[in-house]
Design an enzyme around this catalytic site. Structure first.
Site, PDB file in Angstrom:
ATOM      1  N   ASN A  11     -11.864  35.366 -20.373  1.00 48.67           N
ATOM      2  CA  ASN A  11     -11.546  33.991 -20.062  1.00 48.67           C
ATOM      3  C   ASN A  11     -10.145  33.799 -20.569  1.00 48.67           C
ATOM      4  OD1 ASN A  11     -10.959  31.222 -20.235  1.00 48.67           O
ATOM      5  ND2 ASN A  11     -13.224  30.703 -19.586  1.00 48.67           N
ATOM      6  N   ASP A  13      -8.473  30.832 -20.402  1.00 51.89           N
ATOM      7  CA  ASP A  13      -8.096  29.353 -20.323  1.00 51.89           C
ATOM      8  C   ASP A  13      -7.213  29.054 -21.486  1.00 51.89           C
ATOM      9  OD1 ASP A  13      -9.797  29.056 -18.152  1.00 51.89           O
ATOM     10  OD2 ASP A  13     -11.311  28.187 -19.142  1.00 51.89           O
ATOM     11  N   HIS A  14      -7.524  29.328 -22.741  1.00 47.15           N
ATOM     12  CA  HIS A  14      -6.812  28.970 -23.890  1.00 47.15           C
ATOM     13  C   HIS A  14      -5.673  29.594 -24.154  1.00 47.15           C
ATOM     14  CE1 HIS A  14      -9.990  26.481 -24.280  1.00 47.15           C
ATOM     15  NE2 HIS A  14     -10.927  27.277 -24.503  1.00 47.15           N
ATOM     16  N   ARG A  22       3.364  22.937 -25.270  1.00 45.49           N
ATOM     17  CA  ARG A  22       4.639  22.923 -25.502  1.00 45.49           C
ATOM     18  C   ARG A  22       5.184  22.638 -23.984  1.00 45.49           C
ATOM     19  NH1 ARG A  22       8.046  24.644 -30.007  1.00 45.49           N
ATOM     20  NH2 ARG A  22       6.909  23.158 -31.655  1.00 45.49           N
ATOM     21  N   HIS A  47     -10.833  28.817 -15.594  1.00 39.81           N
ATOM     22  CA  HIS A  47     -11.398  27.716 -15.210  1.00 39.81           C
ATOM     23  C   HIS A  47     -10.169  26.803 -14.734  1.00 39.81           C
ATOM     24  CE1 HIS A  47     -14.339  24.122 -16.275  1.00 39.81           C
ATOM     25  NE2 HIS A  47     -14.151  24.030 -15.038  1.00 39.81           N
ATOM     26  N   ARG A  49      -9.833  23.269 -14.024  1.00 34.48           N
ATOM     27  CA  ARG A  49     -10.368  21.861 -14.314  1.00 34.48           C
ATOM     28  C   ARG A  49      -9.604  20.937 -13.224  1.00 34.48           C
ATOM     29  NH1 ARG A  49     -13.721  21.992 -18.852  1.00 34.48           N
ATOM     30  NH2 ARG A  49     -14.192  19.922 -18.538  1.00 34.48           N
ATOM     31  N   ARG A  53      -6.443  20.618 -17.614  1.00 41.73           N
ATOM     32  CA  ARG A  53      -5.769  20.691 -19.050  1.00 41.73           C
ATOM     33  C   ARG A  53      -5.362  21.895 -19.417  1.00 41.73           C
ATOM     34  NH1 ARG A  53     -11.892  19.271 -21.544  1.00 41.73           N
ATOM     35  NH2 ARG A  53     -11.717  17.700 -19.931  1.00 41.73           N
ATOM     36  N   HIS A  54      -5.741  22.886 -19.031  1.00 37.95           N
ATOM     37  CA  HIS A  54      -5.200  24.153 -19.337  1.00 37.95           C
ATOM     38  C   HIS A  54      -4.766  24.947 -18.218  1.00 37.95           C
ATOM     39  CE1 HIS A  54      -9.516  25.140 -18.696  1.00 37.95           C
ATOM     40  NE2 HIS A  54      -9.860  24.674 -19.954  1.00 37.95           N
ATOM     41  N   GLU A  74     -13.738  29.850 -12.502  1.00 37.91           N
ATOM     42  CA  GLU A  74     -14.797  28.760 -12.641  1.00 37.91           C
ATOM     43  C   GLU A  74     -14.271  27.452 -12.176  1.00 37.91           C
ATOM     44  OE1 GLU A  74     -15.115  28.469 -16.810  1.00 37.91           O
ATOM     45  OE2 GLU A  74     -15.884  30.367 -17.164  1.00 37.91           O
ATOM     46  N   THR A 104     -27.487  19.412 -17.254  1.00 35.35           N
ATOM     47  CA  THR A 104     -29.109  19.238 -17.818  1.00 35.35           C
ATOM     48  C   THR A 104     -28.799  19.100 -19.289  1.00 35.35           C
ATOM     49  OG1 THR A 104     -29.010  21.653 -18.608  1.00 35.35           O
ATOM     50  CG2 THR A 104     -29.589  21.173 -16.216  1.00 35.35           C
ATOM     51  N   THR A 105     -29.778  18.736 -19.930  1.00 36.32           N
ATOM     52  CA  THR A 105     -29.768  18.334 -21.317  1.00 36.32           C
ATOM     53  C   THR A 105     -29.223  19.811 -22.397  1.00 36.32           C
ATOM     54  OG1 THR A 105     -31.922  19.063 -21.411  1.00 36.32           O
ATOM     55  CG2 THR A 105     -31.552  16.576 -21.724  1.00 36.32           C
ATOM     56  N   GLU A 155     -25.351  32.467 -14.437  1.00 33.22           N
ATOM     57  CA  GLU A 155     -24.738  32.855 -15.644  1.00 33.22           C
ATOM     58  C   GLU A 155     -25.408  32.085 -16.487  1.00 33.22           C
ATOM     59  OE1 GLU A 155     -20.283  33.263 -16.049  1.00 33.22           O
ATOM     60  OE2 GLU A 155     -20.622  32.529 -18.180  1.00 33.22           O
ATOM     61  N   HIS A 198     -20.724  31.686 -23.015  1.00 33.00           N
ATOM     62  CA  HIS A 198     -20.309  30.233 -23.809  1.00 33.00           C
ATOM     63  C   HIS A 198     -20.791  30.623 -25.303  1.00 33.00           C
ATOM     64  CE1 HIS A 198     -19.471  26.337 -24.642  1.00 33.00           C
ATOM     65  NE2 HIS A 198     -18.819  26.356 -23.307  1.00 33.00           N
ATOM     66  N   GLY A 199     -19.644  30.519 -25.951  1.00 31.32           N
ATOM     67  CA  GLY A 199     -19.685  30.632 -27.647  1.00 31.32           C
ATOM     68  C   GLY A 199     -19.812  31.889 -28.134  1.00 31.32           C
ATOM     69  N   GLY A 220     -14.356  33.609 -24.012  1.00 30.09           N
ATOM     70  CA  GLY A 220     -12.803  33.388 -23.976  1.00 30.09           C
ATOM     71  C   GLY A 220     -12.537  32.911 -25.461  1.00 30.09           C
TER      72      GLY A 220
HETATM   73  N1  PXP Z   1     -18.937  30.968 -18.923  1.00 28.55           N
HETATM   74  C1  PXP Z   1     -18.659  29.745 -18.425  1.00 28.55           C
HETATM   75  C2  PXP Z   1     -19.112  29.375 -17.397  1.00 28.55           C
HETATM   76  C3  PXP Z   1     -17.909  29.017 -19.046  1.00 28.55           C
HETATM   77  O1  PXP Z   1     -17.360  27.570 -18.589  1.00 28.55           O
HETATM   78  C4  PXP Z   1     -16.981  29.026 -20.243  1.00 28.55           C
HETATM   79  C5  PXP Z   1     -16.049  28.268 -21.073  1.00 28.55           C
HETATM   80  O2  PXP Z   1     -14.918  28.129 -20.243  1.00 28.55           O
HETATM   81  C6  PXP Z   1     -17.453  30.317 -20.923  1.00 28.55           C
HETATM   82  C7  PXP Z   1     -18.207  31.293 -20.328  1.00 28.55           C
HETATM   83  C8  PXP Z   1     -16.657  31.138 -22.067  1.00 28.55           C
HETATM   84  O3  PXP Z   1     -17.101  30.411 -23.118  1.00 28.55           O
HETATM   85  P1  PXP Z   1     -16.280  30.607 -24.293  1.00 28.55           P
HETATM   86  O4  PXP Z   1     -14.709  30.245 -24.323  1.00 28.55           O
HETATM   87  O5  PXP Z   1     -17.022  29.807 -25.568  1.00 28.55           O
HETATM   88  O6  PXP Z   1     -16.360  32.079 -24.813  1.00 28.55           O
END
Ligand code: PXP
Length: 254
Positions: A11, A13-14, A22, A47, A49, A53-54, A74, A104-105, A155, A198-199, A220
């Site tokens: 990913n 995005d960052h 900048r 992603h 959005r 934002r990115h 995404e 969801t929670t 996912e 994620h994470g 990501g």
């Molecule tokens: N999968 C999905 C659906 C996400 O929304 C994200 C975050 O954009 C990721 C994976 C990647 O998560 P991370 O950036 O924490 O690795």
């Protein structure tokens, strides 16, 4: 029989987050995607959005035109995003929640609570030839809803597990990992292809890669953080190696 391979989606995005701090064009997420692919990524995720934002529209268009591996977009299940995706035609689209009431929670999409909206988005995307996944918690009700909606892929949201590990809540982390394992098996038996993300970092990606039903990880933030210290290509290579170690444990007692 050897375990099936597991794909790494990077990913980017960052990279766009840093670029946007900048303005201008540097660093370019397309260049990051090319470096990640050369270092072993099997696909690229971005992603788009609603608030841009990115990643911005021009980024996804250039990613689609320039990268030599599949693009996974995404997106939220909004009319605007569905129209963009159907025009762009990425290989895959992962529907994610962007607003609190869509979650969801556990933070994944509330597939069970939004069946009609999601069914419409999934069928429109599928008709455009896009492979659709739903980003959900490893909850039976969510997995069953994803299958009923007609998404071919889910996912599994690994963020709750990774957060529990990071904060030293071992019992919660173990319970959450077991929930992920059960969810992955349930989804596979419902005929769904199973991805996760994620994470994730090197250690958590290695562990998730040892789950046979999981065939793709999307990663990501950690990779981009490591890229600051070590460079993107070495970070991707180390991630690939961690995932391969996990995969090779399938069928062993380790
Ligand atoms: N999968 C999905 C659906 C996400 O929304 C994200 C975050 O954009 C990721 C994976 C990647 O998560 P991370 O950036 O924490 O690795």
């Amino acid at each position: 029989m050897p375990a099936s391979a597991i794909r790494l989606g990077v990913n980017v995005d960052h990279v766009a987050t840093v670029r946007n701090a900048r303005g201008g064009r540097h660093p370019d997420p397309v260049k990051a995607a090319e470096i990640a692919i050369a270092a072993g990524a099997d696909g690229i995720t971005a992603h788009l959005r609603e608030d841009r934002r990115h990643i911005v529209d021009d980024d996804v268009a250039r990613l689609k035109d320039n990268i030599l591996k599949p693009l996974n977009l995404e997106m939220a299940a909004t009319a605007e995003m569905v129209a963009i995706a159907c025009k762009l035609k990425p290989h895959a689209a992962c529907i994610v929640p962007e607003r609190r009431q869509e979650r969801t929670t556990e933070g994944g999409l509330d597939a069970a609570g939004q069946r009609e909206t999601l069914r419409a988005a999934v069928s429109e995307l599928a008709a455009a030839g896009i492979r659709v996944s739903l980003f959900i918690a490893a909850e039976p009700a969510q997995i069953e809803a994803a299958a009923a909606i007609g998404a071919p892929v889910i996912e599994i949201h690994t963020g709750t597990w990774c957060d529990a590990l990071a904060s030293g809540e071992q019992a919660s982390a173990t319970a959450e990992f077991e929930r992920i394992v059960r969810g992955a098996v349930l989804a596979q038996s419902a005929g769904l292809e199973v991805h996760a993300g994620h994470g994730l970092d090197f250690a958590t990606a290695e562990k998730i890669a040892s789950l046979e039903p999981v065939v793709e990880l999307n990663i990501g933030h950690f990779l981009m953080g490591e890229a600051i210290f070590a460079g993107l290509a070495p970070a991707v290579r180390l991630m690939r190696a961690a995932m391969d170690r996990g995969r090779n444990r399938i069928g062993t007692s380790a």
